[in-house]
Scaffold this active site. Structure first.
Site, short mmCIF file in Angstrom:
data_model
loop_
_atom_site.label_atom_id
_atom_site.label_comp_id
_atom_site.label_asym_id
_atom_site.label_seq_id
_atom_site.Cartn_x
_atom_site.Cartn_y
_atom_site.Cartn_z
N HIS A 1 -5.39 -6.20 -11.02
CA HIS A 1 -4.79 -7.06 -9.99
C HIS A 1 -4.37 -8.41 -10.53
O HIS A 1 -3.87 -9.26 -9.79
CB HIS A 1 -5.75 -7.22 -8.81
CG HIS A 1 -5.91 -5.97 -8.00
ND1 HIS A 1 -6.88 -5.03 -8.28
CD2 HIS A 1 -5.19 -5.48 -6.96
CE1 HIS A 1 -6.76 -4.02 -7.43
NE2 HIS A 1 -5.74 -4.27 -6.63
N GLU B 1 0.83 -1.21 0.00
CA GLU B 1 0.00 0.00 0.00
C GLU B 1 0.87 1.26 0.00
O GLU B 1 0.59 2.21 -0.73
CB GLU B 1 -0.97 0.00 1.19
CG GLU B 1 -1.95 -1.18 1.22
CD GLU B 1 -2.67 -1.44 -0.10
OE1 GLU B 1 -2.81 -0.50 -0.91
OE2 GLU B 1 -3.08 -2.59 -0.33
ZN LIG Z 1 -2.60 -2.46 -4.84
#
Ligand SMILES: [Zn+2]
Length: 867
Positions: free
Chosen positions: A624, A536
């Site tokens: 993703h 993150e």
């Molecule tokens: Zn990510």
């Protein structure tokens, strides 16, 4: 004396008449329970302003109303209600009561006239004053007050004359009773609608617009080939063989037809701007410098090379993502590489907005009710997807970031030359040593100060300590490896929230993200492992350096850099890395960088080669999953030259070579350039970088087809569909905004029902788009349904969703549309998928039962079927 006494008497009688009128109006509003009238009734009955509005309206003048809460308005002609036999006609009882009261309290026409004037004064004054005191709140009558006054006076006087003649209170009671019975019979018939066969299908939003388009191989805009030759590059040089003698490598945008990343040895000349002018052909522009303004310098390059960055602007308005970077040697004598995100042949819709910034925020707010603007709106030119040989249209837009109560945000691009058309939207957050960690205890927002700040010892909540410790480890990794001070390179605070949850029942969520707007990270309970915390924060590094787009290839690269730098951090901390994302967290292993295809999604192995790139509009372009293609290249490189050198090349690629519009091929070309800068031209490191990207199919030649995603609503509301729209109904802008809300609810699926419909959408969608684009009738029908469903779309899951009810007409229209789609599907050669889907939907939900439910009740009903 006598005059004062008469004025007093007139006001007293008029005041009582007004009181009688308001009391009766309020009671009648409460009796309006069903359909649109029920909505208006419950809406108006809630405030003095609303009741006065109704009373003023009941005298017969046209009423323009506007509601800030519902973000909509219109004009009501009370006479129309009367002619349609609407129960709204009950509201006429208010002025009737007023006239009768005035008639009963006065003798003679002169006194009745005075009392009527008193009544009209009180009613119009109250309506005007309450509207002024609470502007924009609930309904506001904008009939000019002199007209309202005269109408009120006339009604009161006329009815008063009858009252004076009758002088019997019983008349009022009898009249009320008759209308009450009429009202009850009207609402009774609405409740007892016959059951019909049930079908379900929720209208949907984003879809792939047609089949994937293969990349046009070898296309260059005029002047580019000559310019490439001038800097010593034959455009066939790259790809199958790396030109060992020149070290040339290149990435190109196949549709735009320009090189986007280019290595070379070109004399820099006097300065960077004159070099750009002399080599303008590389940008396919006559004078690109006229459109370029200098950007602030990025943090100093440890190798001492010079990097100049520019932003493209037209008429003072920045072009979204269009940055140019010129990279020179330490002495500034030779240009070594070019990052080119310049958009040539740009045709803007304009540069002066006709929509102001607050109106743009209002438009975005329609798509995200309850959310607040997160930053000042920014004026931009948003280029269309380019096509070979054509100018590139760019829409003048306001970029508005809206932040919801749960901290999640969406970025809207609102056409600045429209009344509020939303052109495009994207997620405003990326999922995914001055630390402060708040403990949200499974709430979306903090209730107090941080649980642990820099230098403080451990607290009792392990998730807080995990976020604090791992954030510190990532900071140390950046600092000791690259000399970078925090995620933004300028010592930014590292604010984090542990145990984040946007679940209504405060259950933990398996989710973590970085918010570029605030520079903060959020972690659901059980997700704060070293690699997820690093992942993150790395989004912050990418955001503040290359500034990659967050969808399609840019989004995949964002995720890829986050995954590989998380692995590098793990290696630094533990001395080894598993190359697995999510390992040890509540999510479990979600991606394996060393062996991508070992995991699969929906029965499909994760992609490990550029030729297996997943096309589609879900997940921002499957970011993703497609991230694994470049991630696997970095993994291969690490197995050949070690993690130490691999991370240096990746970091240099990201922070000095790449720009917002960079794609897979740019990352490869930038990595080869970075390896050349770091370890020398044609060094083993540079050749291994070339091989590692080639091994996953990013070879400088192959480009994946492109898929344009579009708003289903936009598509079905354009062209012939527009003719079918009801001019008194919701605007196209409002309808699109409503559908964007449905998309948001789908994307943040929290219930079984929403997941079910999101999947149904995913399965049915591309076929629907196909049929839609070939049938005008279907387009008309779809457009009309979307418009009728607009109030439901706009208010579902918001407090206003309690005020709007589902009508029989809407359900009939849904059924008819589903039938039309099924028919069109069969006519076009059905494979049976849709018929099977429709059958299984029939078994699940009886949408007829939703008639009369409020929007939120209907939503809860659907949820209850799948929980
Ligand atoms: Zn990510």
């Amino acid at each position: 004396m006598r005059l004062a006494k008469n004025v007093f008497r007139a006001l007293w009688a008029g005041g009582l008449a007004a009181a009688a009128c308001l009391a009766v109006t309020w009671a009648m509003l409460a009796l309006l329970v069903s359909g649109a009238e029920g909505l208006v009734g419950s809406f108006l009955a809630r405030s003095v302003n609303g009741v006065t509005t109704a009373a003023a309206a009941a005298t017969g003048g046209p009423v323009d109303w506007w509601s800030a809460t519902l973000s909509s308005g219109g004009r009501i002609w009370p006479l129309r209600f009367l002619l349609q036999g609407s129960p709204m006609v009950l509201l006429a009882l208010g002025p009737v009561a007023a006239g009768l009261t005035a008639g009963l309290l006065t003798r003679g026409r002169a006194r009745l006239l005075a009392a009527s004037a008193g009544y009209a004064t009180v009613i119009t004054a109250t309506a005007t004053v309450t509207a002024a005191v609470a502007p924009g709140e609930l309904a506001t009558v904008s009939t000019p007050w002199p007209i309202a006054f005269v109408l009120a006076l006339a009604w009161c006087f006329a009815v008063g004359l009858a009252g004076q003649a009758a002088r019997r209170v019983k008349v009022v009671a009898a009249g009320a009773a008759v209308l009450l019975i009429a009202q009850l019979s009207v609402s009774g018939s609405a409740v007892a609608a016959p059951p019909a066969k049930a079908r379900t299908e929720l209208p949907v939003t984003m879809a792939a617009a047609g089949p994937p388009e293969p990349a046009p191989v070898g296309y260059f805009r005029p002047g580019v080939t000559e310019a490439l030759a001038k800097v010593g590059v034959s455009h066939a040089a790259d790809g199958a063989k790396i030109a060992a003698d020149t070290g040339v490598t290149m990435a190109k945008d196949p549709w735009l037809g320009v090189p986007t990343m280019l290595s070379m040895q070109s004399p820099a000349g006097k300065d960077v701007k004159s070099w750009l002018r002399a080599n303008a052909g590389l940008l396919a522009a006559k004078d690109p410098v006229a459109q370029l303004t200098e950007l602030p310098a990025r943090p100093k390059d440890p190798l001492g090379l010079k990097h100049d960055w520019f932003q493209q602007q037209v008429g003072g308005v920045p072009v979204y993502g269009a940055r140019v970077g010129v990279h020179r040697d330490a002495k500034g004598k030779t240009v070594l590489s070019l990052t080119n995100n310049f958009i040539p042949d740009l045709v803007p819709t304009g540069t002066k907005p006709t929509l102001d910034a607050p109106s743009a925020v209002t438009a975005a707010g329609r798509a995200m009710p309850g959310a607040k603007a997160g930053a000042a709106p920014e004026l931009l030119l948003l280029p269309d997807e380019p096509d070979p040989g054509k100018p590139v249209a760019a829409t003048l837009v306001w970029r508005v970031t809206m932040v919801a109560d749960d901290g999640r945000s969406t970025v809207f691009y609102v056409d600045a030359l429209s009344t509020g058309r939303i052109v495009k939207f994207e997620p405003g957050h990326l999922e995914y040593k001055n630390r402060s960690v708040w403990d949200l205890n499974n709430n979306p927002r903090p209730s107090g100060g941080p649980a642990r700040t820099e230098g403080e010892g451990p607290v009792s909540e392990p998730d807080v300590n995990a976020v604090y410790d791992h954030s510190g480890r990532f900071y140390d990794y950046l600092s000791s490896t690259f000399g970078r001070d925090s995620w933004d390179g300028e010592g930014a605070r590292m604010n984090s929230y542990a145990r984040y949850s946007n679940d209504r029942n405060h259950q933990p969520v398996k989710n973590a993200f970085f918010d570029p707007l605030t520079g903060e990270t959020m972690f659901g309970e059980g997700t704060a492992t070293l690699t997820i915390v690093s992942h993150e924060w790395q989004h912050g590094v990418t955001h503040s350096s290359a500034g990659l787009f967050s969808f399609f290839q840019g989004g995949s690269l964002h995720e890829s850099f986050s995954d590989v730098f998380a692995a590098f951090t793990e290696y630094k901390v533990k001395g080894s890395t598993s190359w697995k994302a999510g390992e040890g967290s509540s999510l479990g292993v979600i991606r394996d960088l060393a062996n991508p295809s070992a995991l699969s999604y929906d029965g499909k192995p994760h992609p490990d080669h550029y030729s297996k790139y997943w096309l589609g509009c879900a997940d921002g372009g499957w970011v993703h999953f497609n991230s694994l293609i470049p991630s696997h290249a970095w993994y291969i490189l690490a197995t050949r030259i070690g993690i130490g050198k691999t991370q240096e090349i990746a970091y240099r690629d990201l922070t000095t070579q790449l720009g917002p519009r960079s794609r897979f091929s740019d990352t490869r070309a930038g990595a080869i350039q970075a390896a050349s800068d770091l370890y020398g031209k044609n060094s083993p490191e540079m050749l291994e970088t070339w091989r590692a990207f080639g091994a996953v199919g990013i070879d400088g030649n192959y480009e994946s087809p492109r898929q344009q995603c579009m708003c289903f609503a936009d598509e079905s509301l354009t062209g012939v569909g527009l003719e079918a729209l009801d001019p008194d109904g919701a605007s196209t802008d409002a309808t699109v905004a409503g559908l964007l809300r449905v998309r948001d609810i789908f994307e943040n699926a929290e219930s079984g029902a929403v997941m079910h419909y999101a999947q149904l959408y995913a399965r049915a969608n591309s076929r629907a788009m196909e049929l839609l684009t070939t049938s005008d009738t279907l387009r008309r029908q779809t457009a009309h349904l979307m418009q009728s469903m607009e109030p439901a779309f706009r208010t579902v899951n918001t407090p206003q969703g309690d005020l709007i009810s589902i009508t029989q007409g809407q359900i009939d229209e849904i059924n008819a549309l589903v039938d039309a789609y099924l028919e069109a599907d069969i006519d076009a050669g059905s494979d049976g998928t849709w018929t099977a889907l429709a059958r299984s939907e029939l078994e699940h939900a009886n949408i007829q039962a939703m008639v009369g439910m409020s929007v939120n009740e209907a939503y809860a009903y659907l949820e209850s079927l799948f929980d």
